[in-house]
Structure formats: C-alpha cells, structure tokens
Write an enzyme that holds these catalytic residues in place. Structure first.
Site: not given
Ligand code: NDP
Length: 299
Positions: A55, A99, A122
C-alpha cells in the site's frame, strides 16, 4: 460454448493507478497540495506486513504522501486511539487505514469508530456504511468498489442483471450488495445458512464469491455465460509441500461455463489497492471541498 474471457485485474488496476497519478498531478498544480495516506499496522503478522508495504509503495508511486506506523504487538487500545486522534487532526493526512486483524487486546469496532469518517478510506465506519445504504456520497470499501469495476469490464451496463453474492461480511458482501443495487441489479446475498446454495448461485448472471473457502463454487453452480468475480484468497498446500493461492471458485471448471471470470491471483486483489488510492484522493477532495479531478471522473 467457448471458454470464459479472463478479466485482467492487474491491467485494470494499473490503469486506475495511472488515473490516480494524473489526478494527483492536477491537484498539485491547481490546488497546491498532495493527498496523504496513513497506514497503521499493529503487530508483526507477515501477510499484513506485505499488504502494508504494498500500500505504501503504490501510494508513493501515485505521487501521494505515505505515512506508515508499525506499532508493537502489545500496543494497548488507548495508545492506538491516541495515534488515530493525532492522525485525524493532521492536515497532511487525508486518509487513515488501520490494518486488520488487530491483536486480541484491541476492540476493532472502537478503533474504526475513532477514525474521522471523512478520512475513513477503508469505508468501514458506520457513518460511511449508513451513507452508502441511503445513497449519499460516501467513502465505500475498496474491495467491493473493485468488484464492480471488474464486472463492468465484462459488461459496461449491469442494469437488470440477477446478481448473487456469496458472503455477507461488512467489508465485502454487504457493501457490494448496496453498490450492485445502485447499478440496478436484482441482488441476492447468500451465506452459510442459505438453502441449496448451488441452485441459488445458478440463478446468477453475475456471481460474486466472497467466502474464504477454497474452490467452494464448482463449475456446475454457474449459469452458462455468467460473469464470475472471485474475491476469495485462500492459501492451500500443494502436493509438493509448497503453498499456492486459490480463490473461492474452482477456476478450471468455472472457466468452461462462465462468460467472463476473474483469476486468483491477479483479479480482485490488485483492484483493492487501486481503489484505496482512489478513495484517498476522494477523501482529500471532500475535506478541501473541491471537485474530484477529471482523470477520476466516473470512478
Ligand atoms: P468473512 O469470513 O467475514 O465472511 C465470509 C462469509 O462467507 C460469511 O458471510 C459466511 O456466512 C459465508 N460463508 C462461509 N462459509 C460458507 C459456506 N460454506 N457457504 C456459503 N457461505 C459461506 O470473510 P470476508 O468477507 O472478510 O472475506 C471473504 C474472502 O475474501 C476471504 O477469502 C478473504 O481472504 C477474501 N478477501 C479478499 C480481498 C481482496 O482484496 N481480494 C479483500 C477482502 C477479503 P455467515 O455470515 O453465515 O457466517
């Protein structure tokens, strides 16, 4: 019947990333700023480390700022919440991603709730889930966004299709159902309690498997000509003792029946990161109250 066409997620992700790069360039020129993405990893799970590294790499390749925070596995919930509070305030950070999964001592709901919804790239915050459900502008989870773009590679207009999604998670199945409704599909969400799953799957013009069970979906479950999107990422042992990645769909059988299908790897996976980059630019524009740059129109 001829074999399914393979929907190339890697190639599409590269195109999306190029559009993001052009959009970032435009933001820099016209508005004098560069979007920034902060990724927080707690602990040292090897798969998560790889995701976080990728990422960060893609973020900088697209011309954006990447901020990576690797916190020890025994980090307490309060310490993580403090970190998020600081990132929420930082003017250089437009997107925040924590994460998952998190270590046991940390409640993931409290963490997601703590992220500023306008920086929630997200799309997991309840505010964004609610905005999506009622059709307002929202930050939408990346994997479902990628699934829709992949399906549109096979058929530009999904209107009227019978769509069956296997899996009802908050990160894939449920938001994808909302997106496909928005695309005017007739949507069924199946799950572990669904009766006669193969029969339900066979109704689908567009079948999405987001289950986490290697090769659950057999060729006989697929309607001839259907579009099949395989979200599953399952690590299985091969006879020679080496691990390989397989999806939730038995690819070899399915491609004999389907009209178009995504491979694993090289399908949904690369699109997830590409859509994260798109979401970071979207979040930055929302925060600054400026329109989305032209290269991202329609995304
Ligand atoms: P979850 O475990 O959260 O959800 C799985 C869903 O599948 C649940 O709704 C569950 O039903 C359903 N299910 C489980 N077993 C069966 C079965 N035998 N028959 C029918 N339905 C079943 O998983 P996620 O949504 O997080 O992820 C799904 C898969 O997608 C995983 O392989 C994951 O690794 C992959 N993934 C890939 C991403 C990518 O970038 N490519 C991103 C995110 C996920 P119930 O609700 O009843 O328990």
């Amino acid at each position: 019947m001829s074999e399914a066409s393979i929907i190339d997620g890697k190639a599409l992700a590269a195109q999306v990333q190029e559009r993001v790069r052009a959009a970032v360039e435009e933001l820099k020129k016209r508005h004098g700023f560069v979007p920034g993405l902060a990724v927080v990893l707690v602990g040292d799970d090897p798969a998560s480390r790889v995701y976080v590294r990728n990422k960060g790499k893609r973020t900088t390749e697209a011309g954006m700022k990447s901020f990576e925070y690797q916190l020890p596995a025994d980090t307490g919930e309060e310490a993580l919440l403090e970190r998020i509070a600081r990132l929420n305030k930082s003017p250089e950070v437009h997107g925040i991603l924590v994460q998952l999964p998190l270590p046991k001592q940390i409640n993931p709901d409290r963490v997601i709730d703590a992220i500023d919804p306008d920086k929630d790239v997200d799309g997991f915050h309840v505010i964004n889930a609610g905005r999506l459900a009622v059709g307002r502008p929202a930050l939408v989870p990346c994997t479902p966004l990628g699934c829709v773009l992949l399906a549109k590679q096979a058929k530009a207009d999904l209107t009227g299709l019978e769509a069956v999604i296997i899996g009802r998670s908050n990160i894939v199945g449920k938001p994808l159902a909302q997106l496909l409704l928005r695309e005017n599909c007739t949507v069924t969400i199946a799950h572990s309690r669904t009766r006669d799953l193969p029969e339900v799957a066979r109704r689908a013009d567009l079948l999405v498997a987001a289950v986490g069970r290697p090769e659950l979906v057999r060729g006989s479950w697929i309607k001839p000509g259907a579009i099949v999107i395989d979200v599953g990422i399952n690590r299985v042992e091969r006879e020679n003792g080496k691990a390989k990645l397989v999806g939730d769909v038995a690819f070899g059988e399915a491609k004999e029946v389907a009209g178009a299908i995504t491979p694993v790897p090289g399908g949904v996976g690369p699109m997830t990161i590409a859509m994260l980059l798109v979401n970071t630019v979207k979040a930055a524009c929302m925060q600054r109250n400026i329109p989305l740059p032209r290269p991202l129109a329609g995304l």
